[in-house]
Design a protein around this motif. Structure first.
Motif, PDB file in Angstrom:
ATOM      1  N   VAL A  72       7.487   3.428  -0.362  1.00  0.00           N
ATOM      2  CA  VAL A  72       7.375   3.585  -1.899  1.00  0.00           C
ATOM      3  C   VAL A  72       6.495   2.447  -2.263  1.00  0.00           C
ATOM      4  N   THR A  73       5.289   2.037  -1.558  1.00  0.00           N
ATOM      5  CA  THR A  73       4.267   1.121  -1.636  1.00  0.00           C
ATOM      6  C   THR A  73       3.222   1.526  -2.589  1.00  0.00           C
ATOM      7  N   PRO A  74       2.378   0.908  -2.933  1.00  0.00           N
ATOM      8  CA  PRO A  74       1.074   1.090  -3.655  1.00  0.00           C
ATOM      9  C   PRO A  74       0.426   2.331  -2.811  1.00  0.00           C
ATOM     10  N   ASN A  75      -0.480   2.928  -3.668  1.00  0.00           N
ATOM     11  CA  ASN A  75      -0.873   4.338  -2.742  1.00  0.00           C
ATOM     12  C   ASN A  75      -1.746   3.840  -1.609  1.00  0.00           C
ATOM     13  N   HIS A  76      -2.396   2.716  -1.798  1.00  0.00           N
ATOM     14  CA  HIS A  76      -3.529   2.610  -0.346  1.00  0.00           C
ATOM     15  C   HIS A  76      -2.491   2.070   0.917  1.00  0.00           C
ATOM     16  N   VAL A  77      -1.116   1.758   0.625  1.00  0.00           N
ATOM     17  CA  VAL A  77      -0.409   1.510   1.601  1.00  0.00           C
ATOM     18  C   VAL A  77       0.629   2.771   1.961  1.00  0.00           C
ATOM     19  N   HIS A  78       0.093   3.902   2.072  1.00  0.00           N
ATOM     20  CA  HIS A  78       1.008   4.924   2.562  1.00  0.00           C
ATOM     21  C   HIS A  78       0.485   5.536   3.717  1.00  0.00           C
TER      22      HIS A  78
END
Length: 203
Positions: A46-52
């Motif tokens: 559930v991290t910011p988009n770039h850390v998926h």
């Protein structure tokens, strides 16, 4: 817990997580948990988009099931690569669209499927973001900073919101769209099309 290793470990200890499981990064956590006999069953991203993409790839390759919040990734290339990793791993990968769990959305779907609202002619969906009407990111507000930075949110984070709204349409109106003939429902047909932009969705 944090992109800062020291803060991440400190936060884990504050939550009474065992010191040997207070990891400084997702890569360290994936590697560490993979070696444990009592390792986690799955990880929730559930991290910011770039850390998926990075965490999802790391945990899948470590043999751990993944539950990831939308969007899947910030680029089509990463999404295709991740899909291939999932296929080869044979593991469970769940992509969450959290608003579909809201009782209001569930009830709307049930009413439409039961035919209680009649023929669907127009669907309008809004997702108001009043907190971003000013340049909040200029103050250093973390949620605003990554959401307004294409390098972190994707080409446009607003597409993430459109993705959510489109997903709600399909979730709620899927049955009506399938029953409409040919799996296609044209919104704003007829006279309404002259007043609003028509939208068509294939399911």
């Amino acid at each position: 817990m944090s992109s800062d290793p020291a803060k991440s470990k400190a936060a884990a200890l504050e939550l009474h997580i065992a010191p040997e499981r207070a990891y400084g990064s997702f890569a360290e956590m994936a590697a560490g948990e993979a070696k444990r006999p009592d390792r986690i069953d799955a990880v929730s991203i559930v991290t910011p988009n770039h850390v998926h993409f990075g965490p999802a790839k790391a945990f899948l390759e470590a043999g751990i099931h993944v539950i990831c919040d939308k969007p899947l990734t910030t680029t089509v290339e990463d999404a295709l690569a991740l899909a291939e990793i999932v296929r080869k791993s044979g593991l469970i990968f769940g992509l969450t669209h959290n608003y579909t769990g809201y009782p209001l959305v569930r009830q709307a779907r049930e009413m439409i499927e039961a035919g209680e609202v009649g023929r669907i002619r127009v669907v309008q969906v809004e997702y108001a973001q009043d907190w971003l009407t000013t340049a909040v990111e200029a103050t250093g507000q973390k949620q605003a900073v990554w959401r307004t930075d294409p390098a972190q949110s994707g080409r446009r984070d607003r597409w993430g919101y459109w993705d959510a709204r489109l997903q709600h349409r399909v979730f709620c109106y899927g049955a009506a769209m399938r029953a409409g003939g040919g799996g296609r429902l044209d919104f704003c047909a007829g006279a309404a099309a002259r007043r609003q932009r028509p939208t068509a969705i294939e399911v």
